[in-house]
Design an enzyme around this catalytic site. Structure first.
Site, PDB file in Angstrom:
ATOM      1  N   LYS A 131      26.105  44.382 -39.886  1.00  0.00           N
ATOM      2  CA  LYS A 131      25.804  45.813 -39.628  1.00  0.00           C
ATOM      3  C   LYS A 131      25.282  46.380 -41.051  1.00  0.00           C
ATOM      4  O   LYS A 131      24.350  47.170 -41.303  1.00  0.00           O
ATOM      5  CB  LYS A 131      26.955  46.516 -39.224  1.00  0.00           C
ATOM      6  CG  LYS A 131      27.445  46.489 -37.947  1.00  0.00           C
ATOM      7  CD  LYS A 131      26.482  46.922 -36.992  1.00  0.00           C
ATOM      8  CE  LYS A 131      26.849  46.737 -35.689  1.00  0.00           C
ATOM      9  NZ  LYS A 131      25.723  46.899 -34.547  1.00  0.00           N
ATOM     10  N   PHE A 177      33.433  54.862 -36.169  1.00  0.00           N
ATOM     11  CA  PHE A 177      34.836  54.272 -36.266  1.00  0.00           C
ATOM     12  C   PHE A 177      35.211  53.601 -35.191  1.00  0.00           C
ATOM     13  O   PHE A 177      34.757  52.668 -34.763  1.00  0.00           O
ATOM     14  CB  PHE A 177      35.721  55.381 -36.745  1.00  0.00           C
ATOM     15  CG  PHE A 177      35.472  55.943 -38.474  1.00  0.00           C
ATOM     16  CD1 PHE A 177      36.443  55.411 -39.648  1.00  0.00           C
ATOM     17  CD2 PHE A 177      34.115  56.295 -38.682  1.00  0.00           C
ATOM     18  CE1 PHE A 177      35.848  55.603 -40.898  1.00  0.00           C
ATOM     19  CE2 PHE A 177      33.752  56.432 -40.055  1.00  0.00           C
ATOM     20  CZ  PHE A 177      34.697  56.184 -41.011  1.00  0.00           C
ATOM     21  N   LEU A 188      23.291  41.111 -20.530  1.00  0.00           N
ATOM     22  CA  LEU A 188      24.526  40.879 -19.841  1.00  0.00           C
ATOM     23  C   LEU A 188      25.566  39.756 -20.412  1.00  0.00           C
ATOM     24  O   LEU A 188      26.455  39.419 -19.653  1.00  0.00           O
ATOM     25  CB  LEU A 188      24.304  40.625 -18.306  1.00  0.00           C
ATOM     26  CG  LEU A 188      23.282  41.577 -17.517  1.00  0.00           C
ATOM     27  CD1 LEU A 188      23.048  41.066 -16.222  1.00  0.00           C
ATOM     28  CD2 LEU A 188      24.086  42.992 -17.462  1.00  0.00           C
ATOM     29  N   SER A 189      25.215  39.659 -21.509  1.00  0.00           N
ATOM     30  CA  SER A 189      26.386  38.825 -22.182  1.00  0.00           C
ATOM     31  C   SER A 189      27.621  39.260 -22.609  1.00  0.00           C
ATOM     32  O   SER A 189      28.529  38.798 -22.671  1.00  0.00           O
ATOM     33  CB  SER A 189      25.712  38.072 -23.666  1.00  0.00           C
ATOM     34  OG  SER A 189      25.606  39.317 -24.404  1.00  0.00           O
ATOM     35  N   ASP A 237      17.206  38.643 -23.052  1.00  0.00           N
ATOM     36  CA  ASP A 237      17.630  38.560 -24.549  1.00  0.00           C
ATOM     37  C   ASP A 237      16.433  39.040 -25.516  1.00  0.00           C
ATOM     38  O   ASP A 237      15.348  38.408 -25.529  1.00  0.00           O
ATOM     39  CB  ASP A 237      18.058  37.006 -24.751  1.00  0.00           C
ATOM     40  CG  ASP A 237      18.737  36.987 -26.109  1.00  0.00           C
ATOM     41  OD1 ASP A 237      18.184  37.532 -27.102  1.00  0.00           O
ATOM     42  OD2 ASP A 237      19.597  36.002 -26.306  1.00  0.00           O
ATOM     43  N   LEU A 238      16.788  39.812 -26.199  1.00  0.00           N
ATOM     44  CA  LEU A 238      15.721  40.456 -27.176  1.00  0.00           C
ATOM     45  C   LEU A 238      15.037  39.375 -28.222  1.00  0.00           C
ATOM     46  O   LEU A 238      14.303  39.793 -28.923  1.00  0.00           O
ATOM     47  CB  LEU A 238      16.495  41.896 -28.157  1.00  0.00           C
ATOM     48  CG  LEU A 238      16.919  42.870 -27.407  1.00  0.00           C
ATOM     49  CD1 LEU A 238      17.948  43.829 -27.816  1.00  0.00           C
ATOM     50  CD2 LEU A 238      15.611  43.827 -27.133  1.00  0.00           C
ATOM     51  N   TYR A 276      30.643  40.094 -38.916  1.00  0.00           N
ATOM     52  CA  TYR A 276      30.215  41.215 -37.993  1.00  0.00           C
ATOM     53  C   TYR A 276      29.838  42.339 -38.925  1.00  0.00           C
ATOM     54  O   TYR A 276      28.632  42.941 -38.854  1.00  0.00           O
ATOM     55  CB  TYR A 276      31.442  41.487 -37.164  1.00  0.00           C
ATOM     56  CG  TYR A 276      30.962  43.064 -36.359  1.00  0.00           C
ATOM     57  CD1 TYR A 276      29.934  43.116 -35.489  1.00  0.00           C
ATOM     58  CD2 TYR A 276      31.828  44.041 -36.857  1.00  0.00           C
ATOM     59  CE1 TYR A 276      29.808  44.378 -35.037  1.00  0.00           C
ATOM     60  CE2 TYR A 276      31.626  45.310 -36.264  1.00  0.00           C
ATOM     61  CZ  TYR A 276      30.571  45.463 -35.325  1.00  0.00           C
ATOM     62  OH  TYR A 276      30.470  46.461 -34.745  1.00  0.00           O
ATOM     63  N   SER A 333      28.470  50.873 -38.097  1.00  0.00           N
ATOM     64  CA  SER A 333      30.023  50.732 -38.087  1.00  0.00           C
ATOM     65  C   SER A 333      30.567  50.985 -39.332  1.00  0.00           C
ATOM     66  O   SER A 333      30.131  50.811 -40.499  1.00  0.00           O
ATOM     67  CB  SER A 333      30.526  49.289 -37.763  1.00  0.00           C
ATOM     68  OG  SER A 333      31.710  49.181 -37.962  1.00  0.00           O
ATOM     69  N   PHE A 363      22.023  49.310 -29.524  1.00  0.00           N
ATOM     70  CA  PHE A 363      23.313  48.613 -29.429  1.00  0.00           C
ATOM     71  C   PHE A 363      23.586  47.208 -29.428  1.00  0.00           C
ATOM     72  O   PHE A 363      24.602  46.575 -29.400  1.00  0.00           O
ATOM     73  CB  PHE A 363      24.128  49.409 -28.102  1.00  0.00           C
ATOM     74  CG  PHE A 363      24.292  50.696 -28.148  1.00  0.00           C
ATOM     75  CD1 PHE A 363      25.120  51.450 -28.839  1.00  0.00           C
ATOM     76  CD2 PHE A 363      23.352  51.511 -27.489  1.00  0.00           C
ATOM     77  CE1 PHE A 363      25.242  53.025 -28.665  1.00  0.00           C
ATOM     78  CE2 PHE A 363      23.345  52.997 -27.453  1.00  0.00           C
ATOM     79  CZ  PHE A 363      24.568  53.679 -28.043  1.00  0.00           C
ATOM     80  N   GLY A 423      26.335  47.863 -21.992  1.00  0.00           N
ATOM     81  CA  GLY A 423      27.696  47.867 -22.569  1.00  0.00           C
ATOM     82  C   GLY A 423      28.326  48.949 -22.645  1.00  0.00           C
ATOM     83  O   GLY A 423      28.193  49.947 -22.107  1.00  0.00           O
ATOM     84  N   TYR A 424      29.435  48.802 -23.579  1.00  0.00           N
ATOM     85  CA  TYR A 424      30.529  49.974 -23.802  1.00  0.00           C
ATOM     86  C   TYR A 424      30.021  51.355 -24.087  1.00  0.00           C
ATOM     87  O   TYR A 424      29.986  52.131 -23.422  1.00  0.00           O
ATOM     88  CB  TYR A 424      31.433  49.303 -24.469  1.00  0.00           C
ATOM     89  CG  TYR A 424      32.857  50.481 -24.564  1.00  0.00           C
ATOM     90  CD1 TYR A 424      33.378  51.394 -23.603  1.00  0.00           C
ATOM     91  CD2 TYR A 424      33.271  50.551 -25.782  1.00  0.00           C
ATOM     92  CE1 TYR A 424      34.263  52.240 -23.849  1.00  0.00           C
ATOM     93  CE2 TYR A 424      34.612  51.432 -26.133  1.00  0.00           C
ATOM     94  CZ  TYR A 424      34.816  52.282 -25.055  1.00  0.00           C
ATOM     95  OH  TYR A 424      36.026  53.227 -25.036  1.00  0.00           O
TER      96      TYR A 424
END
Length: 340
Positions: free
Chosen positions: A153, A177, A33-34, A58-59, A149, A124, A80, A10-11
């Site tokens: 977290k 952030f 890969l979602s 998938d975990l 979301y 986050s 992540f 991911g990012y």
């Protein structure tokens, strides 16, 4: 010794994998890969000259996760793996609770059973809700987050805190952030699926003509220009903070619970319109936009006090907003060339 990086294609995960490999860690990636694409794995190898181990699943599949731990001497994890869109989380709350919490619990079950420590959680600033004072430091009281979301977290942090205390393990909670930018190589960056939920990818796609106009969610906030203010941190700086946090955990040889909490940002807030103008200036392009109604789950202002990370991790983000936004445009050019 190997570091398990979940969501590692991911990012933020992919940038952190690059930094781990550059610091000579062995890396094992699990990613379903979602919210990423397989070509990122090849690009990580091109950037670093090293190929991480990769498992595509998938975990929530506990039996496959156990096989990974059987196959590799895992000495820590950077987690992540999570669904992350604020707006979508409001529409699909059960899916978000299931995906973000069950996957975390499954990893912790393996850590508990195998006596493993050194767990870094991708958290986050949403755990603070709308804080009463700025900047936000690690002692700022947590509020009920505005989004599902954010709630996942905050719950994840509570689960990890209980885990560390009960089993005398070492945990680091990294409260990001707003990550932006791409790797200087322009080979990895943010890959939103469908219409972007985050500001900068939307700006990038609008400038490139992929989107007709940027939607700015509200211009009636009590801020200088009426748009929401956030702390935008360059993703490579953010990735380096994960390596610093991991080193700190691994150097701690005590047999007591460690729960590190760090805010990761720049210490400076920028409004949505300031980001748009900075992108235009940095890349000499125009970004047409329209003002829309406020989006449910968004807060007015959030920026970090990062003194603790500077002191304890010897880390800071020193990449300017304009520099970070230049890398975004180079990433967009790469994607365009790749797709033509």
């Amino acid at each position: 010794m190997a570091i398990l990086v979940t969501g590692g294609l991911g990012y933020i995960g992919s940038h952190t994998v690059v930094e781990l490999l550059n610091n000579n860690y062995e890396v094992v990636i699990v990613d379903d890969l979602s919210n990423s694409e397989k070509f990122i794995l090849k690009n990580i190898e091109e950037i670093t000259g090293k190929k991480p181990v990769f498992y595509p699943f998938d975990l929530k599949r506990k039996e496959l996760l156990a096989q990974v731990f059987d196959a590799h001497p895992i000495d820590g994890c950077i987690n992540f793996a999570a669904s992350k869109a604020v707006g979508e989380s409001q529409l699909k709350p059960v899916d978000y609770y299931e995906n973000n919490l069950f996957s975390l619990i499954n990893i912790l079950q393996e850590f508990k059973q195998r006596g493993i420590s050194n767990f870094i959680f991708s958290s986050s600033c949403t755990v603070y809700g709308q804080a009463d004072q700025m900047p936000i430091d690690e002692n700022t009281p947590l509020k009920m987050p505005e989004s599902v979301y954010g709630k996942t977290k905050q719950m994840g942090e509570e689960i990890l805190t209980d885990f560390a205390k009960a089993y005398h393990r070492k945990v680091s909670l990294l409260r990001y952030f707003n990550p932006i930018g791409a790797h200087p190589s322009a080979k990895i960056g943010e890959l939103p699926i469908g219409i972007p939920n985050n500001l900068v990818p939307y700006v990038m796609q609008t400038a490139a003509g992929v989107r007709e106009k940027l939607s700015i969610w509200g211009d009636d906030y009590p801020t200088e220009d009426g748009t929401a203010v956030r702390d935008y941190i360059y993703v490579v700086d953010l990735a380096k903070a994960h390596v610093a946090a991991l080193k700190k955990l691994m150097e701690d040889e005590s047999n007591v619970a460690t729960i590190d909490i760090f805010n990761l940002g720049t210490g400076k807030g920028s409004s949505v319109l300031e980001v748009v103008k900075a992108f235009e200036t940095a890349n000499d392009v125009k970004v047409p936009y329209q003002i829309c109604d406020r989006r449910e789950g968004d807060i007015t202002i959030a920026f970090a006090n990062v003194d603790k990370a500077k002191e304890e991790l010897q880390w800071k983000s020193d990449t300017s907003l304009e520099e970070a936004l230049k890398t975004v445009w180079e990433w967009q050019k790469y994607l365009k060339n790749r797709n033509t």
